[in-house]
Design a protein around this motif. Sequence first.
Motif, PDB file in Angstrom:
ATOM      1  N   ASN A 215      45.511  34.186  47.888  1.00 36.59           N
ATOM      2  CA  ASN A 215      46.724  34.018  48.697  1.00 36.59           C
ATOM      3  C   ASN A 215      47.970  33.708  47.876  1.00 36.59           C
ATOM      4  N   PHE A 216      47.860  33.817  46.564  1.00 34.36           N
ATOM      5  CA  PHE A 216      49.027  33.616  45.695  1.00 34.36           C
ATOM      6  C   PHE A 216      49.698  34.957  45.430  1.00 34.36           C
ATOM      7  N   ASP A 217      50.982  34.910  45.133  1.00 35.07           N
ATOM      8  CA  ASP A 217      51.702  36.096  44.688  1.00 35.07           C
ATOM      9  C   ASP A 217      51.434  36.256  43.193  1.00 35.07           C
ATOM     10  N   LEU A 218      50.613  37.216  42.841  1.00 29.70           N
ATOM     11  CA  LEU A 218      50.231  37.451  41.446  1.00 29.70           C
ATOM     12  C   LEU A 218      51.072  38.526  40.779  1.00 29.70           C
ATOM     13  N   SER A 219      52.107  38.986  41.434  1.00 29.30           N
ATOM     14  CA  SER A 219      52.862  40.158  40.975  1.00 29.30           C
ATOM     15  C   SER A 219      53.389  40.043  39.548  1.00 29.30           C
ATOM     16  N   ALA A 220      53.673  38.834  39.091  1.00 23.73           N
ATOM     17  CA  ALA A 220      54.186  38.655  37.732  1.00 23.73           C
ATOM     18  C   ALA A 220      53.089  38.227  36.751  1.00 23.73           C
ATOM     19  N   LYS A 221      51.838  38.313  37.178  1.00 23.56           N
ATOM     20  CA  LYS A 221      50.724  37.799  36.359  1.00 23.56           C
ATOM     21  C   LYS A 221      49.709  38.887  36.011  1.00 23.56           C
ATOM     22  N   TYR A 222      50.175  40.102  35.805  1.00 17.77           N
ATOM     23  CA  TYR A 222      49.243  41.179  35.481  1.00 17.77           C
ATOM     24  C   TYR A 222      48.445  40.874  34.214  1.00 17.77           C
ATOM     25  N   VAL A 223      49.112  40.477  33.155  1.00 17.75           N
ATOM     26  CA  VAL A 223      48.436  40.288  31.864  1.00 17.75           C
ATOM     27  C   VAL A 223      47.381  39.173  31.937  1.00 17.75           C
ATOM     28  N   PRO A 224      47.669  37.997  32.493  1.00 21.07           N
ATOM     29  CA  PRO A 224      46.602  36.986  32.581  1.00 21.07           C
ATOM     30  C   PRO A 224      45.400  37.453  33.405  1.00 21.07           C
ATOM     31  N   ILE A 225      45.648  38.173  34.486  1.00 22.19           N
ATOM     32  CA  ILE A 225      44.545  38.683  35.304  1.00 22.19           C
ATOM     33  C   ILE A 225      43.791  39.763  34.537  1.00 22.19           C
TER      34      ILE A 225
ATOM     35  N   GLY B 154      33.289  35.905  32.672  1.00 23.38           N
ATOM     36  CA  GLY B 154      31.905  36.133  33.056  1.00 23.38           C
ATOM     37  C   GLY B 154      31.852  37.118  34.213  1.00 23.38           C
ATOM     38  N   PHE B 155      30.658  37.368  34.713  1.00 29.86           N
ATOM     39  CA  PHE B 155      30.466  38.408  35.728  1.00 29.86           C
ATOM     40  C   PHE B 155      31.363  38.217  36.950  1.00 29.86           C
ATOM     41  N   LYS B 156      31.352  37.020  37.551  1.00 23.25           N
ATOM     42  CA  LYS B 156      32.146  36.793  38.757  1.00 23.25           C
ATOM     43  C   LYS B 156      33.637  36.888  38.459  1.00 23.25           C
ATOM     44  N   VAL B 157      34.056  36.325  37.340  1.00 23.80           N
ATOM     45  CA  VAL B 157      35.465  36.360  36.964  1.00 23.80           C
ATOM     46  C   VAL B 157      35.919  37.810  36.781  1.00 23.80           C
ATOM     47  N   VAL B 158      35.135  38.590  36.062  1.00 26.90           N
ATOM     48  CA  VAL B 158      35.475  39.996  35.836  1.00 26.90           C
ATOM     49  C   VAL B 158      35.574  40.738  37.166  1.00 26.90           C
ATOM     50  N   SER B 159      34.610  40.512  38.054  1.00 26.71           N
ATOM     51  CA  SER B 159      34.605  41.202  39.354  1.00 26.71           C
ATOM     52  C   SER B 159      35.835  40.864  40.182  1.00 26.71           C
ATOM     53  N   VAL B 160      36.153  39.581  40.267  1.00 24.77           N
ATOM     54  CA  VAL B 160      37.308  39.151  41.070  1.00 24.77           C
ATOM     55  C   VAL B 160      38.606  39.640  40.428  1.00 24.77           C
ATOM     56  N   ALA B 161      38.723  39.508  39.104  1.00 25.60           N
ATOM     57  CA  ALA B 161      39.941  39.941  38.414  1.00 25.60           C
ATOM     58  C   ALA B 161      40.155  41.446  38.586  1.00 25.60           C
ATOM     59  N   GLN B 162      39.100  42.228  38.455  1.00 21.87           N
ATOM     60  CA  GLN B 162      39.241  43.677  38.637  1.00 21.87           C
ATOM     61  C   GLN B 162      39.632  44.012  40.062  1.00 21.87           C
ATOM     62  N   ASP B 163      39.096  43.270  41.028  1.00 18.27           N
ATOM     63  CA  ASP B 163      39.491  43.490  42.418  1.00 18.27           C
ATOM     64  C   ASP B 163      40.981  43.199  42.600  1.00 18.27           C
ATOM     65  N   PHE B 164      41.466  42.122  41.996  1.00 18.22           N
ATOM     66  CA  PHE B 164      42.896  41.817  42.068  1.00 18.22           C
ATOM     67  C   PHE B 164      43.713  42.934  41.421  1.00 18.22           C
ATOM     68  N   LEU B 165      43.287  43.395  40.250  1.00 21.83           N
ATOM     69  CA  LEU B 165      44.023  44.463  39.560  1.00 21.83           C
ATOM     70  C   LEU B 165      44.066  45.733  40.402  1.00 21.83           C
ATOM     71  N   ASP B 166      43.013  45.981  41.141  1.00 23.35           N
ATOM     72  CA  ASP B 166      42.933  47.196  41.962  1.00 23.35           C
ATOM     73  C   ASP B 166      43.682  47.078  43.289  1.00 23.35           C
ATOM     74  N   HIS B 167      43.841  45.861  43.817  1.00 22.83           N
ATOM     75  CA  HIS B 167      44.350  45.733  45.182  1.00 22.83           C
ATOM     76  C   HIS B 167      45.603  44.881  45.361  1.00 22.83           C
ATOM     77  N   LYS B 168      46.036  44.209  44.330  1.00 17.62           N
ATOM     78  CA  LYS B 168      47.267  43.413  44.432  1.00 17.62           C
ATOM     79  C   LYS B 168      48.436  44.216  43.872  1.00 17.62           C
ATOM     80  N   GLU B 169      49.630  43.850  44.290  1.00 19.16           N
ATOM     81  CA  GLU B 169      50.853  44.460  43.776  1.00 19.16           C
ATOM     82  C   GLU B 169      51.293  43.693  42.527  1.00 19.16           C
TER      83      GLU B 169
END
Length: 171
Positions: A89-99, A107-122
Amino acid sequence: MDISTLVNQLSGELDDQAYQASDELAKNGSNEVINELLKLLDQGSDESKIIAARTLGLIENNQSALDAMLDAIDKNSSLAGELLVELENFDLSAKYVPIFKLSLFGGFKVVSVAQDFLDHKEFYITSRVIKKATKAWHHYENNVKHDEVFELKKQEVEARLADLQAFVDNE
């Protein structure tokens, strides 16, 4: 109830009232609440850190907590996946590189969630962002075993970076 009483319900051993206290704190959403939750996120028990992150994620105007949330993810590798989920629920728009870095090094869960954010967040993508992401990729590339898993990741990452570059070039 006052803020300190509610925050205390999120400290230490959590009971049945913790989620109710979390919801009440999120509804309040004041700077005082955010500051108290950030203290918990930094110094609390593992359970307290997770519920503090949950509460911060529920607060409507939570952007002031984003950098602290990312720091907590970096500092708490065993909790990183649970904490990262709360960035939904955070605005990650300026945080592409950290994500992006989390999608490489987590780890596995972190990679999965981060990739989902990269694929679906602006995200705000600029040449500088692509340069920093490419630098992170090269760091990863030079520090891991080059096996079948690496080759799959390499294809995905290089395609992602090429797509971003094409996007910037067309702007």
